[in-house]
Design an enzyme around this catalytic site. Structure first.
Site, PDB file in Angstrom:
ATOM      1  N   ASN A  40     -12.481  -6.008 -37.669  1.00 29.57           N
ATOM      2  CA  ASN A  40     -11.732  -7.171 -36.975  1.00 29.57           C
ATOM      3  C   ASN A  40     -11.077  -7.864 -37.476  1.00 29.57           C
ATOM      4  OD1 ASN A  40     -11.124  -8.603 -34.915  1.00 29.57           O
ATOM      5  ND2 ASN A  40     -13.073  -9.862 -34.705  1.00 29.57           N
ATOM      6  N   TRP A  41      -9.617  -7.599 -37.810  1.00 27.54           N
ATOM      7  CA  TRP A  41      -8.771  -8.462 -38.328  1.00 27.54           C
ATOM      8  C   TRP A  41      -8.362  -9.911 -37.821  1.00 27.54           C
ATOM      9  CZ3 TRP A  41      -4.371  -5.643 -41.463  1.00 27.54           C
ATOM     10  CH2 TRP A  41      -4.682  -4.931 -42.593  1.00 27.54           C
ATOM     11  N   LYS A  42      -9.048 -10.140 -36.723  1.00 29.35           N
ATOM     12  CA  LYS A  42      -8.404 -11.411 -35.786  1.00 29.35           C
ATOM     13  C   LYS A  42      -7.011 -11.565 -36.019  1.00 29.35           C
ATOM     14  CE  LYS A  42     -12.989 -12.875 -37.177  1.00 29.35           C
ATOM     15  NZ  LYS A  42     -14.072 -14.040 -36.837  1.00 29.35           N
TER      16      LYS A  42
ATOM     17  N   HIS B 166     -15.318 -10.566 -27.514  1.00 31.77           N
ATOM     18  CA  HIS B 166     -15.519 -11.210 -28.951  1.00 31.77           C
ATOM     19  C   HIS B 166     -15.861 -12.707 -28.677  1.00 31.77           C
ATOM     20  CE1 HIS B 166     -15.199 -12.977 -32.883  1.00 31.77           C
ATOM     21  NE2 HIS B 166     -15.250 -11.703 -33.289  1.00 31.77           N
TER      22      HIS B 166
ATOM     23  N   GLU C 158     -14.819 -15.355 -29.785  1.00 27.97           N
ATOM     24  CA  GLU C 158     -13.923 -16.357 -29.829  1.00 27.97           C
ATOM     25  C   GLU C 158     -12.998 -16.185 -28.491  1.00 27.97           C
ATOM     26  OE1 GLU C 158     -12.302 -14.739 -33.606  1.00 27.97           O
ATOM     27  OE2 GLU C 158     -13.922 -15.657 -34.674  1.00 27.97           O
TER      28      GLU C 158
ATOM     29  N   GLU D 119     -23.360 -10.295 -32.134  1.00 29.63           N
ATOM     30  CA  GLU D 119     -22.641 -11.105 -33.284  1.00 29.63           C
ATOM     31  C   GLU D 119     -23.152 -12.654 -32.853  1.00 29.63           C
ATOM     32  OE1 GLU D 119     -18.972  -9.346 -34.882  1.00 29.63           O
ATOM     33  OE2 GLU D 119     -18.294 -10.494 -33.464  1.00 29.63           O
TER      34      GLU D 119
ATOM     35  N   GLY E 214     -17.972 -15.870 -39.480  1.00 29.40           N
ATOM     36  CA  GLY E 214     -16.899 -16.660 -40.296  1.00 29.40           C
ATOM     37  C   GLY E 214     -17.719 -17.715 -41.076  1.00 29.40           C
TER      38      GLY E 214
ATOM     39  N   SER F 201     -20.578 -12.248 -40.905  1.00 30.99           N
ATOM     40  CA  SER F 201     -20.616 -12.321 -42.422  1.00 30.99           C
ATOM     41  C   SER F 201     -21.124 -11.315 -43.294  1.00 30.99           C
ATOM     42  CB  SER F 201     -21.222 -13.915 -42.675  1.00 30.99           C
ATOM     43  OG  SER F 201     -20.376 -14.813 -42.303  1.00 30.99           O
TER      44      SER F 201
ATOM     45  N   GLY G 159     -15.485  -8.917 -39.880  1.00 30.17           N
ATOM     46  CA  GLY G 159     -14.272  -9.807 -39.730  1.00 30.17           C
ATOM     47  C   GLY G 159     -13.644  -9.890 -41.097  1.00 30.17           C
ATOM     48  N   GLY G 160     -13.771 -11.023 -41.838  1.00 30.57           N
ATOM     49  CA  GLY G 160     -13.371 -11.454 -43.239  1.00 30.57           C
ATOM     50  C   GLY G 160     -13.019 -10.410 -44.022  1.00 30.57           C
TER      51      GLY G 160
END
Ligand code: PEP
Length: 257
Positions: free
Chosen positions: A10-12, A96, A98, A168, A174, A213, A234-235
């Site tokens: 997930n590149w956000k 998600h 967010e 999640e 993150g 993470s 993510g990251g």
């Protein structure tokens, strides 16, 4: 039973055409030696470029959201599942944390988007998870039970059969703070048991992936849990090498064949 394994990125709100052009060939090369199914979910504007770059590879491409509406029309700013498919996507993230927290997405909206994604032919990667405060107040099962219950109540068995569920914990997204492998397995087993109460066959076949993470150095321990079928990353999905290393950890624990 089909393999439940999947590692999705997930590149956000990250990326650029240049980043796509650097990432795609590197991941395509690595993916040739990886058995675990891979998907990379990017901002809408980059879906078609990434899909073109991955055209002759096994790597799937996804969006990060989808309109709840199925028919085209007056929905300014929305992107439909049909459009995502047209752009080359096969997956999309839905619900998600967010989006739930920053854009007010309720359980009802998440259900509507999940159904719209399935109607279009996408695989929705539907996220559930608790805040740190909810965990500290012993509300994890209540919160997850509510989020999952909305999906189980709102979607048909055929629709549920198409989804990937992502656990999640919000406190691990993150933050560099990962759930322990035991915490992840405990919650995945809880989610699977809740699903089994409704539909034992679905519970056996549904992919439940962990997100929060996940990095190359903690992935293998997390993937060792019986009910952990992969990850939403993510990251560490922004770089082809770290993302590929996480997928290799799935191969290493023997969950892909
Ligand atoms: C995510 O964006 O879904 C996520 C899990 O992020 P990270 O891996 O960076 O914690």
């Amino acid at each position: 039973m089909h393999s439940r394994a999947i590692v999705a990125g997930n590149w956000k709100m990250n990326g650029s055409r240049a980043a796509i052009d650097e990432f795609a060939p590197a991941l395509a090369d690595a993916a040739a030696g990886i058995r675990c199914p891979l998907a990379v979910c990017v901002p809408f504007v980059y879906v078609s470029r990434l899909a073109e770059r991955f055209a002759d590879t096994t790597v799937a491409v996804g969006g990060q959201d989808v309109a709840a509406e199925v028919e085209a029309g007056a929905f300014t700013g929305e992107v439909s599942g049909e459009m995502l498919i047209d752009a080359g996507a096969t997956h999309t993230v839905v619900g998600h944390s967010e989006r739930r927290e920053k854009y007010g997405e309720t359980d009802a909206i998440v259900v509507a988007k999940t159904r719209a994604a399935v109607t279009a032919g996408l695989v929705p990667i539907v996220c559930v998870g608790e805040t740190l405060e909810q965990r500290e107040n012993d509300q994890v099962e209540a919160v997850l039970g509510r989020q999952l219950g909305a999906l189980l109540d709102g979607c048909s068995a055929e629709e549920l059969d198409r989804i990937v569920l992502a656990y999640e914990p919000i406190w691990a997204i993150g933050t560099g703070r990962t759930a322990t492998p035991e915490q992840a397995q405990e919650i995945h087993a809880y989610l699977r048991s809740q699903i089994a109460d409704r539909d034992a066959t679905l519970a056996r076949s549904l992919s439940i992936v962990y997100g929060g993470s996940v990095k190359p150095d903690n992935a293998e321990a997390i993937f060792a849990g019986d009910d952990v079928d992969g990850a939403l990353v993510g990251g560490a999905s922004l770089k082809a090498d770290s993302f590929a290393d996480i997928a290799r950890a799935m191969d290493a624990v023997g969950k892909t064949s």
